[in-house]
Design a protein around this motif. Structure first.
Motif, short mmCIF file in Angstrom:
data_model
loop_
_atom_site.label_atom_id
_atom_site.label_comp_id
_atom_site.label_asym_id
_atom_site.label_seq_id
_atom_site.Cartn_x
_atom_site.Cartn_y
_atom_site.Cartn_z
N ILE A 1 0.82 -1.20 0.00
CA ILE A 1 0.00 0.00 0.00
C ILE A 1 0.86 1.25 0.00
O ILE A 1 0.43 2.30 -0.48
CB ILE A 1 -1.05 0.02 1.13
CG1 ILE A 1 -0.44 0.19 2.50
CG2 ILE A 1 -1.90 -1.24 1.10
CD1 ILE A 1 -1.49 0.19 3.59
N SER B 1 3.58 1.50 -1.88
CA SER B 1 3.84 1.68 -3.31
C SER B 1 2.63 2.28 -4.01
O SER B 1 2.73 3.24 -4.79
CB SER B 1 4.17 0.35 -3.97
OG SER B 1 5.46 -0.07 -3.60
N LEU B 2 1.48 1.69 -3.75
CA LEU B 2 0.26 2.21 -4.37
C LEU B 2 0.03 3.65 -3.96
O LEU B 2 -0.27 4.51 -4.79
CB LEU B 2 -0.95 1.36 -3.95
CG LEU B 2 -1.12 0.04 -4.69
CD1 LEU B 2 -2.12 -0.85 -3.97
CD2 LEU B 2 -1.57 0.28 -6.13
N GLY B 3 0.19 3.90 -2.68
CA GLY B 3 -0.04 5.26 -2.18
C GLY B 3 0.88 6.26 -2.85
O GLY B 3 0.46 7.35 -3.24
N ALA B 4 2.13 5.86 -3.02
CA ALA B 4 3.10 6.77 -3.63
C ALA B 4 2.73 7.08 -5.08
O ALA B 4 2.87 8.20 -5.55
CB ALA B 4 4.51 6.17 -3.55
N MET B 5 2.26 6.08 -5.78
CA MET B 5 1.90 6.28 -7.18
C MET B 5 0.58 7.03 -7.33
O MET B 5 0.38 7.77 -8.30
CB MET B 5 1.78 4.93 -7.89
CG MET B 5 3.07 4.18 -8.11
SD MET B 5 4.33 5.10 -9.03
CE MET B 5 3.51 5.34 -10.60
N LEU B 6 -0.30 6.82 -6.40
CA LEU B 6 -1.66 7.36 -6.57
C LEU B 6 -1.86 8.68 -5.85
O LEU B 6 -2.83 9.39 -6.11
CB LEU B 6 -2.67 6.34 -6.05
CG LEU B 6 -2.74 5.03 -6.86
CD1 LEU B 6 -3.63 4.02 -6.15
CD2 LEU B 6 -3.25 5.29 -8.27
N LEU C 1 -0.42 0.36 -11.12
CA LEU C 1 0.80 1.16 -11.02
C LEU C 1 1.17 1.75 -12.37
O LEU C 1 1.57 2.91 -12.47
CB LEU C 1 1.96 0.31 -10.49
CG LEU C 1 1.84 -0.25 -9.07
CD1 LEU C 1 3.11 -1.01 -8.70
CD2 LEU C 1 1.58 0.86 -8.06
N ALA D 1 -1.19 4.54 -13.29
CA ALA D 1 -0.90 5.73 -12.47
C ALA D 1 0.33 6.45 -13.02
O ALA D 1 0.36 7.69 -13.08
CB ALA D 1 -0.68 5.32 -11.01
N ARG E 1 0.74 10.35 -14.32
CA ARG E 1 1.77 11.24 -13.78
C ARG E 1 2.69 11.80 -14.86
O ARG E 1 3.11 12.95 -14.80
CB ARG E 1 2.64 10.49 -12.78
CG ARG E 1 1.90 10.18 -11.50
CD ARG E 1 2.85 9.74 -10.41
NE ARG E 1 2.10 9.71 -9.17
CZ ARG E 1 1.85 10.78 -8.43
NH1 ARG E 1 2.32 11.96 -8.77
NH2 ARG E 1 1.13 10.67 -7.34
N ARG F 1 9.30 6.00 -7.66
CA ARG F 1 8.25 6.46 -6.78
C ARG F 1 7.70 5.33 -5.91
O ARG F 1 7.50 5.51 -4.70
CB ARG F 1 7.12 7.08 -7.61
CG ARG F 1 6.22 7.98 -6.83
CD ARG F 1 5.20 8.65 -7.75
NE ARG F 1 5.73 9.84 -8.40
CZ ARG F 1 5.74 11.05 -7.85
NH1 ARG F 1 5.25 11.23 -6.64
NH2 ARG F 1 6.22 12.08 -8.51
N ALA F 2 7.46 4.19 -6.54
CA ALA F 2 6.89 3.07 -5.77
C ALA F 2 7.98 2.28 -5.04
O ALA F 2 7.67 1.40 -4.25
CB ALA F 2 6.11 2.15 -6.70
N TRP G 1 -1.40 5.21 4.83
CA TRP G 1 -2.18 5.73 3.72
C TRP G 1 -2.00 7.22 3.59
O TRP G 1 -2.13 7.95 4.56
CB TRP G 1 -3.65 5.42 3.98
CG TRP G 1 -4.41 5.24 2.71
CD1 TRP G 1 -5.54 5.89 2.36
CD2 TRP G 1 -4.10 4.37 1.65
NE1 TRP G 1 -5.93 5.47 1.12
CE2 TRP G 1 -5.08 4.56 0.65
CE3 TRP G 1 -3.07 3.47 1.40
CZ2 TRP G 1 -5.06 3.88 -0.54
CZ3 TRP G 1 -3.06 2.79 0.22
CH2 TRP G 1 -4.05 2.99 -0.74
N PRO G 2 -1.68 7.70 2.38
CA PRO G 2 -1.28 9.10 2.22
C PRO G 2 -2.46 10.07 2.10
O PRO G 2 -3.56 9.67 1.73
CB PRO G 2 -0.52 9.07 0.91
CG PRO G 2 -1.22 8.02 0.12
CD PRO G 2 -1.68 6.99 1.10
#
Lengths: 114, 114
Positions: free
Chosen positions: A93, A95-100, B13, B16, B20, B37-38, B106-107
């Motif tokens: 998550i 990785s996903l968070g960083a991309m999304l 990914l 995304a 970007r 990034r990921a 979670w970002p």
DNA sequence: GTATTAATTCTATATTGTAGAATAAATAGC
DNA sequence: GCTATTTATTCTACAATATAGAATTAATAC
């Protein structure tokens, strides 16, 4: 020994459901949680197969519930994430968070206790 | 016709990364974007295979770049998401977001323009 | 013991993920 | 125009994940 890989999309949903459900995570509730919250259909086969694979990988552990439900039916098998599972989950998550991050339909964080 | 299914984790990914990168999305930059990034390794084969499948499903479209790079090397193939791809992408990240909302790593959302 | 209920297990197939070698196409120098 | 170098994509094969739904198991209630 099977090589360590990234979690699949459905595996992530299942693990997230486990975290959300805490104590009460077993097949039926996990399925409901994903169907309701993710608004996505989940067949029983898909769910149990995935749980079995996650258990093979030691990312979740299970125990049989009390054999005394109040009203008929087979015993429940409860699931919880292992420490190893959590490590993989968080990596995924992250990785996903960083991309999304920043893309539109992305929700705010609000932190729950589990 | 193949049945419409959910996107896989790596597909998400990749999509995304396309968002970007905007204009500058081709094999090499997509790969870099995900690796950086990921924080996850991406082999060339995995990436191009996935892009080809996404194109088969009409979730992305590609065009060959100008055949005049300044200094050697084959032409680039640029990728962009289609409307249909975007619809699936948003559905997937909406499901993930709903399940992961509130879980710890979670970002925050911050919205970019693409 | 038979019906009912609740839940899991089984089996088979499709799709996605992964890897790395091979190939292609452009430029530069001679 | 060859040959080397650079940049990038394509090919091929296999492994793991995703998906479905029928079958089965196990408990309770009459």
């Amino acid at each position: 020994m099977s090589k360590s890989r990234n979690l699949g999309e459905f595996e992530i949903l299942v693990l997230a459901a486990l975290v959300r459900l805490g104590d009460d995570a077993y097949g039926v509730t996990i399925r409901q949680e994903i169907e309701n919250r993710a608004e996505r259909s989940v067949t029983v086969g898909a769910l149990y197969t995935t749980l079995a694979r996650l258990e093979d990988k030691k990312f979740v552990a299970s125990r049989m519930g009390e054999a005394t439900p109040e009203r008929g039916g087979r015993a429940k098998r409860y699931f919880e994430m292992t420490d190893e599972g959590r490590a993989h989950f968080e990596r995924s998550i992250s990785s996903l968070g960083a991309m999304l991050k920043g893309l539109r339909p992305w929700p705010k964080t609000l932190r729950i206790s589990h």
